[in-house]
Design an enzyme around this catalytic site. Structure first.
Site, PDB file in Angstrom:
ATOM      1  N   ARG A  84       0.815  -1.202   0.000  1.00 51.32           N
ATOM      2  CA  ARG A  84       0.000   0.000   0.000  1.00 51.32           C
ATOM      3  C   ARG A  84       0.853   1.258   0.000  1.00 51.32           C
ATOM      4  O   ARG A  84       0.529   2.246  -0.628  1.00 51.32           O
ATOM      5  CB  ARG A  84      -0.911  -0.002   1.219  1.00 51.32           C
ATOM      6  CG  ARG A  84      -1.766   1.244   1.319  1.00 51.32           C
ATOM      7  CD  ARG A  84      -2.234   1.471   2.728  1.00 51.32           C
ATOM      8  NE  ARG A  84      -3.286   0.545   3.111  1.00 51.32           N
ATOM      9  CZ  ARG A  84      -3.657   0.349   4.383  1.00 51.32           C
ATOM     10  NH1 ARG A  84      -3.028   0.982   5.355  1.00 51.32           N
ATOM     11  NH2 ARG A  84      -4.615  -0.488   4.667  1.00 51.32           N
ATOM     12  N   CYS A 101      -9.217 -13.348  18.139  1.00 54.12           N
ATOM     13  CA  CYS A 101      -9.815 -12.169  18.763  1.00 54.12           C
ATOM     14  C   CYS A 101     -11.101 -11.843  18.028  1.00 54.12           C
ATOM     15  O   CYS A 101     -11.132 -11.807  16.798  1.00 54.12           O
ATOM     16  CB  CYS A 101      -8.860 -10.991  18.674  1.00 54.12           C
ATOM     17  SG  CYS A 101      -7.200 -11.423  19.213  1.00 54.12           S
ATOM     18  N   ARG A 106      -8.811  -8.779  10.389  1.00 59.77           N
ATOM     19  CA  ARG A 106      -8.662  -9.774   9.307  1.00 59.77           C
ATOM     20  C   ARG A 106      -9.547 -10.986   9.579  1.00 59.77           C
ATOM     21  O   ARG A 106      -9.206 -12.123   9.259  1.00 59.77           O
ATOM     22  CB  ARG A 106      -7.198 -10.186   9.143  1.00 59.77           C
ATOM     23  CG  ARG A 106      -6.289  -9.018   8.824  1.00 59.77           C
ATOM     24  CD  ARG A 106      -5.306  -9.283   7.691  1.00 59.77           C
ATOM     25  NE  ARG A 106      -4.559  -8.070   7.408  1.00 59.77           N
ATOM     26  CZ  ARG A 106      -3.430  -7.730   8.023  1.00 59.77           C
ATOM     27  NH1 ARG A 106      -2.879  -8.529   8.916  1.00 59.77           N
ATOM     28  NH2 ARG A 106      -2.827  -6.583   7.719  1.00 59.77           N
ATOM     29  N   ASP A 265     -11.610  -0.652  12.718  1.00 61.46           N
ATOM     30  CA  ASP A 265     -11.992  -0.594  11.308  1.00 61.46           C
ATOM     31  C   ASP A 265     -13.449  -1.030  11.157  1.00 61.46           C
ATOM     32  O   ASP A 265     -14.005  -1.665  12.042  1.00 61.46           O
ATOM     33  CB  ASP A 265     -11.086  -1.517  10.496  1.00 61.46           C
ATOM     34  CG  ASP A 265      -9.627  -1.081  10.567  1.00 61.46           C
ATOM     35  OD1 ASP A 265      -9.387   0.133  10.460  1.00 61.46           O
ATOM     36  OD2 ASP A 265      -8.751  -1.942  10.744  1.00 61.46           O
TER      37      ASP A 265
HETATM   38  C1  LIG Z   1      -0.119  -0.258   8.860  1.00 65.13           C
HETATM   39  C2  LIG Z   1       0.430  -0.705   7.595  1.00 65.13           C
HETATM   40  C3  LIG Z   1       1.801  -0.570   7.301  1.00 65.13           C
HETATM   41  C4  LIG Z   1       2.793  -0.022   8.285  1.00 65.13           C
HETATM   42  O1  LIG Z   1       2.556   1.298   8.590  1.00 65.13           O
HETATM   43  P1  LIG Z   1       3.537   2.077   9.580  1.00 65.13           P
HETATM   44  O2  LIG Z   1       2.840   3.361   9.797  1.00 65.13           O
HETATM   45  O3  LIG Z   1       4.852   2.195   8.875  1.00 65.13           O
HETATM   46  O4  LIG Z   1       3.670   1.252  10.816  1.00 65.13           O
HETATM   47  C5  LIG Z   1       2.231  -0.973   6.059  1.00 65.13           C
HETATM   48  N1  LIG Z   1       1.383  -1.486   5.142  1.00 65.13           N
HETATM   49  C6  LIG Z   1       0.073  -1.637   5.401  1.00 65.13           C
HETATM   50  C7  LIG Z   1      -0.798  -2.212   4.354  1.00 65.13           C
HETATM   51  C8  LIG Z   1      -0.447  -1.253   6.636  1.00 65.13           C
HETATM   52  O5  LIG Z   1      -1.748  -1.418   6.892  1.00 65.13           O
HETATM   53  S1  SF4 Z   2      -4.582 -11.533  13.638  1.00 62.15           S
HETATM   54 FE1  SF4 Z   2      -6.582 -11.071  14.534  1.00 62.15          FE
HETATM   55  S2  SF4 Z   2      -7.167 -12.907  15.652  1.00 62.15           S
HETATM   56 FE2  SF4 Z   2      -4.979 -13.058  15.257  1.00 62.15          FE
HETATM   57  S3  SF4 Z   2      -4.019 -12.212  17.101  1.00 62.15           S
HETATM   58 FE3  SF4 Z   2      -4.212 -10.535  15.622  1.00 62.15          FE
HETATM   59  S4  SF4 Z   2      -6.161  -9.542  16.122  1.00 62.15           S
HETATM   60 FE4  SF4 Z   2      -6.149 -11.570  17.126  1.00 62.15          FE
END
Ligand SMILES: *Cc1c(COP(=O)(O)O)cnc(C)c1O
Ligand code: SF4
Length: 339
Positions: A84, A101, A106, A265
């Site tokens: 991204r 969790c 995700r 989110d």
């Molecule tokens: C959060 C995230 C990062 C890392 O972001 P930082 O602000 O550098 O910690 C990188 N790629 C994706 C897709 C993210 O969601």
């Molecule tokens: S990926 Fe999701 S389910 Fe796994 S430890 Fe992190 S928050 Fe919990």
């Protein structure tokens, strides 16, 4: 790639109790998994630990929400890789966690299917990273990367370290919180050969700071691994200034530096955990100045549509030309003359 051997706590015995129908309905859609250790932290039903790990019928109420609001799938040039930002990528090396969790962003991925990334997918991801010289920072995520066994981790880490333009490697893991016994001296000895390697862990509540999680963090810190923490702001779990002060200052005592406080989110099946952004801002205001500046995380909203994280602050500055009216941590208004 192989996962560690690890048995799941007998949650069905322990917690299924009177709401078994809901339990089965929810767990059929979103898997339930728990460790004996994490389950032992529950002191009464519906406490902060319970809410994070036991299914709730409200997970099935998902009007208007999306399984992947951050559009991670669309930002995935090869399976398991999210690109991204220009200089860094996320590599989803595992879809398993010690505990699932209930608020997971995700949720669409974790616990589904059994295979971690196959060797072929790992090769494809490493090839993508190797051919994109603008990438300097790789974040292993999932699922939990530390659910992979030491040999599988070593393969991935060695593959990344063989790429000259990779400067730092980060691992995002909740294992110190949910399965601290996974943090062994052997694992730490392995990880320290791949420095600079950072770990971001995921504590959400001061009750997760125990003798076991403290020892796990100490082993990692003693291996020279800088430790950060990402907390998710969760309604009914940690949405108060008092709880967050205890959590953030407690983490510093573990040599864990609070990094991000995440606004929830808009992920399908997690709406009952969302708080308003005003609550998050009040929490930041209740931290800044009142406790060590090291204990104050960045409060971030990860914007839908893959637009990235935006850090937000309480509105403590009013700019009138070159005169600033600033609000101090005690609430006093002070003017400051700019150039
Ligand atoms: C959060 C995230 C990062 C890392 O972001 P930082 O602000 O550098 O910690 C990188 N790629 C994706 C897709 C993210 O969601
Ligand atoms: S990926 Fe999701 S389910 Fe796994 S430890 Fe992190 S928050 Fe919990």
């Amino acid at each position: 790639m192989r996962y560690i051997d690890h048995t799941t706590a007998s949650i069905h015995m322990k917690f299924q109790c009177d709401s078994s129908v809901d339990f089965n309905l929810v767990s059929a859609r979103y898997p339930v998994r728990l460790t004996d250790y994490y389950a032992s932290l529950v002191t009464h039903s519906d406490d902060a630990i319970w809410k994070q790990c036991l299914p709730d019928i409200r997970e099935l109420e998902d009007a208007g929400q999306c399984p992947d609001p951050l559009d991670e799938s669309a930002l995935s040039p090869v399976p398991g890789l999210i690109h991204r930002y220009p200089d860094r990528v996320v590599l989803l090396v595992s879809n398993r966690c010690p505990v699932y969790c209930r608020f997971c962003m995700r949720k669409r991925l974790v616990g589904s299917g059994d295979a971690p990334m196959g060797d072929e997918e790992v090769r494809a991801a490493l090839h993508y990273i190797a051919t994109h010289t603008e990438i300097h920072d790789v974040i292993l995520s999932g699922g939990d990367p530390l659910m992979l066994d030491d040999d599988s981790l070593k393969t991935i880490l060695a593959g990344l370290r063989a790429i000259p333009h990779i400067v730092i490697i980060r691992i995002g893991t909740r294992v110190p919180v949910t399965l601290p016994s996974r943090i062994t001296p052997q694992l730490c000895a392995l990880l320290r050969t791949f420095h600079p390697l950072y770990i971001n862990t995921h504590f959400n509540h001061p009750d997760e700071i125990t003798a076991d999680s403290t020892s796990a963090c100490a082993l990692l810190a003693d291996a020279g691994i800088p430790l950060g923490n990402q907390t998710v702001l969760l309604k009914g779990v940690n949405d108060s200034v008092a709880t967050m002060r205890r959590l953030m200052t407690g983490l510093l005592a573990l040599r864990v530096r609070p990094y991000y406080l995440h606004q929830m989110d808009l992920v399908q099946g997690t709406a009952h955990f969302r708080t308003s952004v005003r609550t998050g801002l009040e929490i930041i205001r209740g931290l800044r100045g009142h406790v060590s500046g090291l204990a104050v995380p960045h409060y971030v909203i990860d914007l839908p549509g893959g637009k990235g994280k935006v850090a937000i602050l309480p509105d403590d500055v009013e700019i009138n030309g070159s005169t600033l009216l600033l609000r101090t941590y005690t609430g006093e208004r002070v003017t400051y003359q700019d150039i």
